[in-house]
Design a protein around this motif. Structure first.
Motif, PDB file in Angstrom:
ATOM      1  N   PRO A 308       0.827  -1.217   0.000  1.00 23.85           N
ATOM      2  CA  PRO A 308       0.000   0.000   0.000  1.00 23.85           C
ATOM      3  C   PRO A 308       0.861   1.267   0.000  1.00 23.85           C
ATOM      4  O   PRO A 308       0.578   2.220  -0.732  1.00 23.85           O
ATOM      5  N   GLU A 309       1.948   1.266   0.771  1.00 23.18           N
ATOM      6  CA  GLU A 309       2.841   2.439   0.814  1.00 23.18           C
ATOM      7  C   GLU A 309       3.541   2.633  -0.535  1.00 23.18           C
ATOM      8  O   GLU A 309       3.700   3.755  -1.016  1.00 23.18           O
ATOM      9  N   LEU A 310       3.958   1.524  -1.150  1.00 21.61           N
ATOM     10  CA  LEU A 310       4.650   1.634  -2.446  1.00 21.61           C
ATOM     11  C   LEU A 310       3.718   2.255  -3.488  1.00 21.61           C
ATOM     12  O   LEU A 310       4.151   2.993  -4.369  1.00 21.61           O
ATOM     13  N   ARG A 311       2.436   1.934  -3.372  1.00 26.09           N
ATOM     14  CA  ARG A 311       1.465   2.501  -4.334  1.00 26.09           C
ATOM     15  C   ARG A 311       1.273   3.996  -4.099  1.00 26.09           C
ATOM     16  O   ARG A 311       1.343   4.787  -5.046  1.00 26.09           O
ATOM     17  N   THR A 312       1.054   4.377  -2.832  1.00 27.25           N
ATOM     18  CA  THR A 312       0.736   5.792  -2.586  1.00 27.25           C
ATOM     19  C   THR A 312       1.989   6.662  -2.698  1.00 27.25           C
ATOM     20  O   THR A 312       1.948   7.753  -3.238  1.00 27.25           O
ATOM     21  N   ARG A 313       3.108   6.147  -2.232  1.00 29.66           N
ATOM     22  CA  ARG A 313       4.309   6.988  -2.172  1.00 29.66           C
ATOM     23  C   ARG A 313       5.081   7.005  -3.480  1.00 29.66           C
ATOM     24  O   ARG A 313       5.614   8.035  -3.891  1.00 29.66           O
ATOM     25  N   PHE A 314       5.163   5.820  -4.126  1.00 29.70           N
ATOM     26  CA  PHE A 314       6.018   5.718  -5.320  1.00 29.70           C
ATOM     27  C   PHE A 314       5.223   5.437  -6.604  1.00 29.70           C
ATOM     28  O   PHE A 314       5.808   5.149  -7.650  1.00 29.70           O
ATOM     29  N   GLY A 315       3.900   5.482  -6.515  1.00 30.46           N
ATOM     30  CA  GLY A 315       3.078   5.299  -7.718  1.00 30.46           C
ATOM     31  C   GLY A 315       3.157   3.902  -8.319  1.00 30.46           C
ATOM     32  O   GLY A 315       2.914   3.726  -9.523  1.00 30.46           O
ATOM     33  N   VAL A 316       3.496   2.918  -7.507  1.00 30.86           N
ATOM     34  CA  VAL A 316       3.525   1.537  -8.019  1.00 30.86           C
ATOM     35  C   VAL A 316       2.093   1.151  -8.419  1.00 30.86           C
ATOM     36  O   VAL A 316       1.161   1.354  -7.630  1.00 30.86           O
ATOM     37  N   PRO A 317       1.893   0.654  -9.650  1.00 33.02           N
ATOM     38  CA  PRO A 317       0.518   0.415 -10.104  1.00 33.02           C
ATOM     39  C   PRO A 317      -0.168  -0.730  -9.350  1.00 33.02           C
ATOM     40  O   PRO A 317       0.494  -1.637  -8.845  1.00 33.02           O
ATOM     41  N   LEU A 318      -1.485  -0.612  -9.328  1.00 35.30           N
ATOM     42  CA  LEU A 318      -2.298  -1.659  -8.711  1.00 35.30           C
ATOM     43  C   LEU A 318      -2.382  -2.808  -9.716  1.00 35.30           C
ATOM     44  O   LEU A 318      -2.941  -2.643 -10.797  1.00 35.30           O
ATOM     45  N   VAL A 319      -1.769  -3.919  -9.385  1.00 32.11           N
ATOM     46  CA  VAL A 319      -1.720  -5.057 -10.325  1.00 32.11           C
ATOM     47  C   VAL A 319      -2.266  -6.285  -9.615  1.00 32.11           C
ATOM     48  O   VAL A 319      -1.857  -6.577  -8.486  1.00 32.11           O
ATOM     49  N   ASP A 320      -3.187  -6.973 -10.276  1.00 29.78           N
ATOM     50  CA  ASP A 320      -3.715  -8.207  -9.694  1.00 29.78           C
ATOM     51  C   ASP A 320      -2.656  -9.303  -9.817  1.00 29.78           C
ATOM     52  O   ASP A 320      -2.173  -9.587 -10.925  1.00 29.78           O
ATOM     53  N   ASP A 321      -2.291  -9.909  -8.704  1.00 31.66           N
ATOM     54  CA  ASP A 321      -1.162 -10.848  -8.748  1.00 31.66           C
ATOM     55  C   ASP A 321      -1.468 -12.110  -9.550  1.00 31.66           C
ATOM     56  O   ASP A 321      -0.602 -12.634 -10.250  1.00 31.66           O
ATOM     57  N   ALA A 322      -2.725 -12.574  -9.492  1.00 26.70           N
ATOM     58  CA  ALA A 322      -3.061 -13.801 -10.241  1.00 26.70           C
ATOM     59  C   ALA A 322      -2.950 -13.548 -11.746  1.00 26.70           C
ATOM     60  O   ALA A 322      -2.442 -14.391 -12.503  1.00 26.70           O
ATOM     61  N   THR A 323      -3.394 -12.368 -12.183  1.00 22.27           N
ATOM     62  CA  THR A 323      -3.307 -12.024 -13.610  1.00 22.27           C
ATOM     63  C   THR A 323      -1.839 -11.935 -14.035  1.00 22.27           C
ATOM     64  O   THR A 323      -1.446 -12.446 -15.091  1.00 22.27           O
ATOM     65  N   ALA A 324      -1.027 -11.285 -13.187  1.00 21.84           N
ATOM     66  CA  ALA A 324       0.400 -11.134 -13.519  1.00 21.84           C
ATOM     67  C   ALA A 324       1.094 -12.500 -13.536  1.00 21.84           C
ATOM     68  O   ALA A 324       1.955 -12.761 -14.397  1.00 21.84           O
ATOM     69  N   TYR A 325       0.724 -13.357 -12.617  1.00 25.97           N
ATOM     70  CA  TYR A 325       1.317 -14.701 -12.557  1.00 25.97           C
ATOM     71  C   TYR A 325       1.000 -15.468 -13.853  1.00 25.97           C
ATOM     72  O   TYR A 325       1.902 -16.027 -14.497  1.00 25.97           O
ATOM     73  N   LEU A 326      -0.263 -15.420 -14.261  1.00 25.34           N
ATOM     74  CA  LEU A 326      -0.667 -16.126 -15.481  1.00 25.34           C
ATOM     75  C   LEU A 326       0.087 -15.578 -16.700  1.00 25.34           C
ATOM     76  O   LEU A 326       0.620 -16.329 -17.524  1.00 25.34           O
ATOM     77  N   ARG A 327       0.173 -14.259 -16.786  1.00 28.39           N
ATOM     78  CA  ARG A 327       0.871 -13.611 -17.905  1.00 28.39           C
ATOM     79  C   ARG A 327       2.338 -14.045 -17.937  1.00 28.39           C
ATOM     80  O   ARG A 327       2.914 -14.311 -18.995  1.00 28.39           O
ATOM     81  N   SER A 328       2.908 -14.132 -16.764  1.00 24.01           N
ATOM     82  CA  SER A 328       4.311 -14.513 -16.653  1.00 24.01           C
ATOM     83  C   SER A 328       4.523 -15.962 -17.119  1.00 24.01           C
ATOM     84  O   SER A 328       5.506 -16.276 -17.801  1.00 24.01           O
ATOM     85  N   LEU A 329       3.565 -16.825 -16.779  1.00 21.88           N
ATOM     86  CA  LEU A 329       3.676 -18.227 -17.214  1.00 21.88           C
ATOM     87  C   LEU A 329       3.520 -18.320 -18.731  1.00 21.88           C
ATOM     88  O   LEU A 329       4.220 -19.096 -19.394  1.00 21.88           O
ATOM     89  N   GLU A 330       2.607 -17.525 -19.270  1.00 22.17           N
ATOM     90  CA  GLU A 330       2.404 -17.545 -20.725  1.00 22.17           C
ATOM     91  C   GLU A 330       3.677 -17.077 -21.439  1.00 22.17           C
ATOM     92  O   GLU A 330       4.105 -17.675 -22.415  1.00 22.17           O
ATOM     93  N   TYR A 331       4.280 -16.005 -20.911  1.00 22.61           N
ATOM     94  CA  TYR A 331       5.513 -15.506 -21.524  1.00 22.61           C
ATOM     95  C   TYR A 331       6.601 -16.581 -21.466  1.00 22.61           C
ATOM     96  O   TYR A 331       7.280 -16.849 -22.460  1.00 22.61           O
ATOM     97  N   ALA A 332       6.732 -17.201 -20.298  1.00 21.42           N
ATOM     98  CA  ALA A 332       7.786 -18.208 -20.132  1.00 21.42           C
ATOM     99  C   ALA A 332       7.562 -19.383 -21.075  1.00 21.42           C
ATOM    100  O   ALA A 332       8.505 -19.889 -21.695  1.00 21.42           O
ATOM    101  N   SER A 333       6.320 -19.828 -21.228  1.00 22.52           N
ATOM    102  CA  SER A 333       6.043 -20.964 -22.119  1.00 22.52           C
ATOM    103  C   SER A 333       6.358 -20.608 -23.568  1.00 22.52           C
ATOM    104  O   SER A 333       6.861 -21.431 -24.326  1.00 22.52           O
ATOM    105  N   ALA A 334       6.063 -19.358 -23.940  1.00 23.38           N
ATOM    106  CA  ALA A 334       6.271 -18.958 -25.335  1.00 23.38           C
ATOM    107  C   ALA A 334       7.732 -18.642 -25.640  1.00 23.38           C
ATOM    108  O   ALA A 334       8.199 -18.859 -26.760  1.00 23.38           O
ATOM    109  N   HIS A 335       8.467 -18.147 -24.662  1.00 22.44           N
ATOM    110  CA  HIS A 335       9.804 -17.603 -24.970  1.00 22.44           C
ATOM    111  C   HIS A 335      10.967 -18.268 -24.256  1.00 22.44           C
ATOM    112  O   HIS A 335      12.105 -18.107 -24.660  1.00 22.44           O
ATOM    113  N   LEU A 336      10.700 -18.962 -23.162  1.00 22.54           N
ATOM    114  CA  LEU A 336      11.837 -19.437 -22.358  1.00 22.54           C
ATOM    115  C   LEU A 336      11.999 -20.946 -22.345  1.00 22.54           C
ATOM    116  O   LEU A 336      13.029 -21.443 -21.935  1.00 22.54           O
ATOM    117  N   SER A 337      10.948 -21.684 -22.733  1.00 29.14           N
ATOM    118  CA  SER A 337      11.124 -23.144 -22.601  1.00 29.14           C
ATOM    119  C   SER A 337      11.472 -23.788 -23.934  1.00 29.14           C
ATOM    120  O   SER A 337      11.469 -23.170 -24.961  1.00 29.14           O
TER     121      SER A 337
END
Ligand SMILES: NC(=O)c1ccc[n+]([C@@H]2O[C@H](COP(=O)([O-])OP(=O)(O)OC[C@H]3O[C@@H](n4cnc5c(N)ncnc54)[C@H](OP(=O)(O)O)[C@@H]3O)[C@@H](O)[C@H]2O)c1
Length: 337
Positions: A308-337
């Motif tokens: 919460p502090e990182l968001r208000t103080r440093f403008g870190v965006p509000l990101v849903d972790d499950a969505t980011a996790y899924l996106r990260s897995l998709e990227y890894a499957s397409a580009h890293l494996s």
């Protein structure tokens, strides 16, 4: 007479690492000097510096060291030995003595240090509800980061400490320069190779997109922040086990695999015979899951969080972790494996 102020200059150690390369991709008015060791940092566009944390003067010639100290206003200290499961003496020269050298340099330069530690230090805090077992594969790594934090505290120099949990790919694209433990383990589970998943009851699966850490540290420097400890974690907002399993099932389906989610077992009920019966690679992977789960349990099940502090103080965006996790897995499957 007032001229245009020069952009502040930041020395980035570990510029070729996952965090370093993510930081180099973030827009900033700061002037970043990429300090690399053996690998290049393709995103670096300014001057590059060859740096060895294990050598006196960071491996630089005296003149170069002095000149560099004369122009650096801040150091992002991101270099380190990050592999788990190594003996304590392997971490000392890089993570502890290397940090001592960075402190020396910063003192010389009059610079603030922004140190990339780990959220896992929570497992070693006096407040830890259960002691981390001696044999935990993360223990020596965590201890070295804990010791490096202590050096910074004792040094009296201005500094901040960022404590990220396990990082995943970029929040918008899933991009990462290198696969991380989360993608590796997730891929293994999605291939249906895990016989069971060792996890203590109630623990959170706390994975943070790497650009959130990069944005936080750069904004902190832009705002001239010179003290503070920041837990770059989701804490109580993080996925529970069921939510993370839903992401894995979704990713397996995206890959066209019909995944039966393996049973979750309490690691404390696992017997030596059960583990001995597993093939060596499976045993290793199960041990990683078990030990990371233990670290989280020893951190209270839910990691401390400054999100919460990182968001208000440093403008870190509000990101849903499950969505980011899924996106990260998709990227890894397409580009890293
Ligand atoms: N990634 C994560 O999930 C995560 C989570 C929590 C905390 N952290 C912390 O964040 C920091 C960065 O992590 P990372 O994922 O970017 O690590 P990484 O990908 O393993 O990169 C480590 C960096 O350290 C450099 N390095 C290693 N030995 C060195 C030496 N002797 N002298 C100078 N540089 C040296 C490496 O350079 P070469 O490759 O060129 O040798 C590389 O640039 C670490 O301190 C880690 O503890 C990371």
């Amino acid at each position: 007479m007032t001229g245009t102020p020069r952009p502040r200059t930041v020395l980035l150690t570990g510029a070729s690492g996952v965090v370093g390369r993510s930081i180099l991709r973030e827009p900033t008015a700061l002037r970043l000097l990429a300090a690399t060791h053996s690998a290049p940092a393709p995103e670096a566009d300014g001057r590059r510096i060859r740096c060895d944390l294990t050598a006196d003067r960071l491996g630089l010639e005296k003149e170069e060291y002095t000149a560099l100290a004369g122009e650096v206003d801040a150091v992002i200290h991101s270099a380190g030995l990050t592999e788990w499961g190594l003996p304590a003496e392997r971490y000392r020269p890089i993570n502890i003595e290397g940090t001592r050298r960075v402190i020396e340099f910063a003192r010389h330069a009059g610079a603030t240090v922004h140190f990339m530690s780990t959220a896992f230090v929570a497992a070693l805090a006096e407040t830890a509800p259960v002691a981390l077992s001696e044999g935990n594969m993360c223990r020596n790594y965590i201890s070295s980061k804990w010791e490096a934090e202590r050096l910074l505290r004792d040094s009296g120099i201005p500094h901040t400490v960022f404590r990220p949990t396990n990082l995943v790919g970029d929040s918008a694209t899933g991009w990462t320069s290198k696969g991380q433990i989360v993608q590796l383990m997730s891929d293994w589970i999605c291939r249906g190779r895990a016989p069971f998943l060792p996890a203590h009851a109630g623990i959170r699966m706390d994975f943070v997109p790497q650009d959130l850490l990069s944005k936080a540290v750069l904004r902190a420097i832009e705002q001239d922040v010179s003290e503070g400890e920041f837990w770059v974690t989701y804490g109580a907002e993080a996925m529970d086990m069921d939510a993370s399993l839903r992401v894995l099932a979704k990713h397996a389906a995206y890959l066209g695999r019909d995944l039966t989610i393996p049973p979750v077992v309490d690691p404390d009920t696992l017997t030596a015979e059960q583990l001995a019966g597993l093939r060596p690679m499976v045993r290793n992977y199960v041990a990683v899951l078990r030990d990371v789960s233990e670290v989280t349990r020893c951190s209270g099940g839910v990691l401390p969080s400054s999100m919460p502090e990182l968001r208000t103080r440093f403008g870190v965006p509000l990101v849903d972790d499950a969505t980011a996790y899924l996106r990260s897995l998709e990227y890894a499957s397409a580009h890293l494996s």
